[in-house]
Design an enzyme around this catalytic site. Structure first.
Site: not given
Length: 705
Positions: A595, A665, A590, A599, A466, A593
């Site tokens: 992308t 998130e 991770i 985020q 997404i 790194p």
């Protein structure tokens, strides 16, 4: 084959594998894919906030150029909504449109006009006359409502241990404060869009969603279809943040395609999205903290009130964050909701944790001031060794490492704790901090990995990218699991025909899908004979992680982080500017790194937006929103975000085959609190309601000079 040691794709920066397609326009989104004989649907939304439909005058509209049909409660097919869906919860009846004459909120779908062109459909929809019987409505959310009630949601509504009042009475320092957050909307770049068509007795839906398996399952159940008769595709998605699940526009497209037996596309306008695709509920939160003279918590109460609709009970579980972050001898939390005549809220990035961390972390800052303890030190003193409510061990909790590294890099040691002491011209400067956490879960998934005869590998999984870079991350995971370089791996996603897989949500996507891919790739490598030829049809292995996830030991699994912010407040206008932010996270291994940093920075930017800009306001008279568009609903832009830095400490999850936890998130959690705490440090004035607008700064008495 190369070895894993020489490959090492996971952990190295890679540009997106689909990046060129996106910047050149070759990547097509749901509303752009062409279909022969395509018709277009346009939704008609209610203009009242509560009541019932008396009539839908379709006659004049059916005579307009290009109009093919008008669907409404009088002629639409009946839907089944008496089931428990893939996510273990009943369906949101908001998606089950045109089932009766009731209107539960302003902007409720009352009809769908279908025409040969989008322009014809819109003109006819705007001409459709709908007559209502209007009833009094209620949209007021405030503390003390007698009809507020506990709601479980995806966690228990209430948890409690110890004698709260007794502990508070015995504490040296007590904070008892109320915080509020406003209604907030997802506002992703790509609007919701779906095209439905029947092909040889099989329904295909091309959609923009966060999980093709999820949407296919909902459509199968609502329309009472066989699972094999539905295929959902969603290759490229321009953002979702929790809102792109099963929605009314998909159901409308299927209804219309079934009625007309031709492809029908329904695309929502930005204004329609504000009514139809969910939002984050406003909250009223009360936090009571009690500590001994040294700042150790003895009492913690976090109560949150949010709103829900009259058609579906959804709770914003803001008090849940306290169940993870801090322990106390008396520990009480409660998530409550009140049913109002408003659209249904839904999951939105950091559901519960984002607004809940604002209240909890701001209250911790107020407690630090009362105790005379540095805010970072107060959090370190109250860093628990096990789950405060569950009592379970943590599967890694490197929050202290995040705070220590963040404080060092931010220059926290040189901070004067007194508020209102730093000044540059008309600007007062301040710094603030806050902690962050978000669950690290995983959903069962299946994946198929094929060794092709040409020496390449094809991965098929019903994952959803997404905008997070999941497609690229999964390519790196597959390359390492297969012991090859990433250029020999092709990952295909976004198709329910690939088999069941979890959604892109809850920061579980990459972890869930990577687990399935790793399992399939490992079994495939065992099947291949070293140096042997692969048959022309290839060799395929399919995995299913259901059993592996079910065997996991019970632990508290979370990503953690420490947020730091510096702000400047204009003493004349009340304007707040964030000068710099730093987030240090413990979020598992991770994968990419490049992308991953995007985020985390994106989440922190959203935190700035939450702290200073975002606020959807409802008109009490109409029940609708003022400025339901991106002109009236303000979000942070480049000018608001001069310097945001995100980094991480080493924190692999030993129970995950790749070491992943989840990063989607945790970046937003605590960010708004860090900004709010910095505003207090700059001015000496506490702001307990978001957003911290200039008028609120001035109305609070202005910055103290």
């Amino acid at each position: 084959m190369t070895t894993a040691a020489t490959t090492g794709a996971v952990g190295t920066a890679h540009t997106r594998v689909e990046g060129r397609d996106k910047v050149t326009g070759a990547a097509r989104y749901a509303g752009e894919i062409p279909f022969a004989g395509l018709a277009h649907g346009w939704l008609v939304l209610s203009t009242i906030a509560r009541g019932r439909i008396l009539s839908v005058d379709t006659g004049p509209v059916l005579g307009m150029p290009g109009v093919l049909t008008v669907l409404h409660h009088g002629n639409a097919p009946r839907l089944d909504i008496d089931y428990v869906g893939m996510l273990g919860v009943p369906p949101d009846p908001t998606a089950a449109v045109f089932q009766n004459d009731r209107v539960p909120h302003a902007g409720w779908p009352v009809a769908l006009v279908v025409a040969e062109t989008s322009e014809q459909a819109r003109e006819a929809a705007e001409a459709l006359v709908v007559t209502y019987e209007q009833e009094p409505h209620d949209i007021g959310l405030f503390a003390g409502r007698p009809d507020a009630h506990p709601v479980d949601g995806h966690m228990p509504a209430v948890t409690q241990k110890g004698d709260l009042e007794a502990e508070l009475a015995a504490c040296a320092h007590v904070v008892d404060v109320e915080y509020t957050t406003p209604e907030e909307h997802h506002a992703m770049m790509e609007p919701h869009a779906a095209t439905a068509l029947w092909d040889g007795g099989r329904l295909e839906v091309v959609d923009s969603n966060q999980g093709t398996t999820w949407v296919a399952d909902e459509i199968v159940r609502m329309f009472s279809l066989d699972a094999s008769a539905v295929r959902v595709r969603s290759e490229h998605v321009g953002g979702g943040f929790g809102s792109k699940g099963a929605r009314a526009h998909q159901v409308c497209a299927v209804m219309a395609a079934t009625a007309l037996q031709r492809p029908v596309r329904v695309v929502l306008t930005r204004r329609q999205m504000f009514s139809l695709t969910g939002y984050r509920s406003p909250t009223v939160q009360r936090v009571r903290l009690g500590a001994d003279a040294g700042g150790r918590l003895r009492a913690l109460e976090h109560r949150s009130l949010s709103q829900t609709s009259t058609v579906w009970e959804f709770v914003e579980p803001s008090a849940g964050v306290a169940r993870v972050m801090y322990d106390a001898d008396a520990h009480h939390t409660s998530n409550e909701a009140v049913r109002l005549d408003v659209p249904s809220p839904t999951w939105m990035r950091g559901p519960g944790e984002a607004p809940g961390s604002f209240a909890l972390e701001a209250a911790l800052d107020e407690l630090a001031e009362r105790c005379g303890v540095d805010p970072v030190e107060l959090r370190l003193r109250n860093d628990p060794e096990h789950g405060p409510v569950s009592g379970l061990p943590f599967a890694g909790r490197n929050l202290a490492a995040c705070f220590r590294e963040g404080a060092r890099r931010f220059g926290w040691a040189g901070r004067d704790p007194r508020p209102g002491t730093r000044r540059e011209g008309r600007w007062l400067l301040g710094t603030g901090t806050a902690a962050a956490s978000f669950p690290a879960g995983a959903l069962p998934a299946t994946a198929a990995v094929t060794a092709e005869a040409d020496g390449t590998y094809t991965v098929r999984i019903a994952a959803a990218d997404i905008g997070t870079g999941a497609r690229t991350a999964l390519t790196l995971v597959a390359a390492d699991a297969l012991h090859v370089t990433p250029d020999r791996v092709r990952v295909h996603i976004g198709d329910s025909d690939f088999g069941p897989a979890g959604i892109a949500g809850g920061s579980m996507g990459t972890r869930s899908w990577a687990w399935a891919i790793t399992a399939a790739a490992g079994e495939l490598r065992e099947k291949l004979v070293p140096g042997g030829a692969v048959p022309p049809e290839g060799v395929t292995v399919r995995s299913d992680t259901t059993a592996a996830l079910g065997a996991l030991a019970q632990k508290e699994r979370h990503s953690f982080g420490a947020q730091f912010a510096e702000v400047a407040v204009d003493v004349t206008t009340g304007e707040v500017r964030v000068r710099r932010m730093l987030g240090i996270f413990a979020a598992g291994r991770i994968v990419n790194p490049l992308t991953a940093r995007g985020q985390l920075v994106g989440g922190m930017t959203w935190g700035i937006s939450m702290a200073l800009h975002e606020e959807a306001v409802r008109d009490r008279a109409s029940g609708g929103l003022y400025g339901a568009d991106l002109a009236g609903y303000h979000v942070a832009t480049h000018a608001d975000v001069p310097a945001v830095e995100a980094d991480w400490v080493d924190d692999p999850d030993p129970d995950d085959p790749v070491g992943i936890k989840g990063i989607g998130e945790v970046g937003i959690v605590g960010a708004a609190a860090a900004v709010a705490n910095a505003v207090w440090h700059a001015t000496g004035v506490r702001h307990r309601s978001l957003p911290i607008r200039p008028d609120r700064v001035l109305r609070a008495g202005g910055p103290r000079v």
